[in-house]
Design an enzyme around this catalytic site. Sequence first.
Site, PDB file in Angstrom:
ATOM      1  N   TYR A  54       0.801  -1.244  -0.091  1.00 17.17           N
ATOM      2  CA  TYR A  54       0.101   0.178   0.127  1.00 17.17           C
ATOM      3  C   TYR A  54       0.796   1.267  -0.145  1.00 17.17           C
ATOM      4  CZ  TYR A  54      -3.720  -3.218   1.587  1.00 17.17           C
ATOM      5  OH  TYR A  54      -4.642  -4.069   1.781  1.00 17.17           O
ATOM      6  N   HIS A 112       0.696 -11.581   1.625  1.00 21.58           N
ATOM      7  CA  HIS A 112      -0.532 -10.997   0.981  1.00 21.58           C
ATOM      8  C   HIS A 112      -0.983 -11.846  -0.185  1.00 21.58           C
ATOM      9  CE1 HIS A 112      -1.303  -6.554  -0.193  1.00 21.58           C
ATOM     10  NE2 HIS A 112      -2.494  -7.388  -0.212  1.00 21.58           N
TER      11      HIS A 112
END
Length: 288
Positions: A54, A112
Amino acid sequence: MASMLQEHFTLLNGVEIPKIGFGTWLIEDNNKAAEAVQEAIKTGYRHIDTAEAYGNEVGVGEGVRSSGVDRKKIFVTTKLRAEYKDYEGAQRAIEESLEKLDLGYIDLMIIHSPKPWAKFGEEEHFFEGNLEAWKALEEAHAAGKIRAIGVSNFEQVDLQNIIDNSETVPAVDQVLAHIGNTPFELIDYARQRNILVEAYSPFGHGDMLRNADIQEIAERNKVSITQLAVRYLLQLDLLPLPKASSAEHMKQNADVDFVINDEDMSQLRAITKQQYSAANKKFPVYQA
């Protein structure tokens, strides 16, 4: 509202995790991330979700530190980049996240994706690479740097690979789950193994808001679609991670102290094949 934000699930290693998290995906500016996290904590959220990918770990850490709330009362999740499928790379990435967040420790760190994003739709599952990354997470957990470790976007076969070939069962599997796209088989599989399923994009990245059937059920329950969406996930014993750009929406998303009756839950469970807009299909997880 506050009562739901104060409730917890207990992970398989005994660590408590707040039942609703605040998502920070697509808040790429660190200053804006810090402001959003501060506002979420002010609203009552005690669970913040970020990721290396992010690009906002620095801001998230700043938001937690400057919130005025004891660090120990805030649960922070971050994610090991999907591209790290080697032990040394994963080790470095863990240390980088610890440094960027600057919170002393990480409450939960998860892989992730089982596949690098560029190969997300391909058949290769990167079993060996995931085991190497998992080993690095296990060691960081044993060293007290991370309180719990888990995965994201893992299918049953990916979870089984970790379970069969390591000492630690993932505490969570964070997956795309919302009304219209609920992976019930995966949820049942995880539940049988005491793996908590977290639900990201609980609003279908916005596409769900245009569903007339969901709108009708929300109106019947005298709530917004987003409130219905969060409550639906909680009643499935999933942990929703709603995002919001304003304090008003943050509050509304957590104001879910109501119960969806069995008939409405059955109707919501039966809604399938959520169609995602062309704008959202640029993200691998929405391309199926």
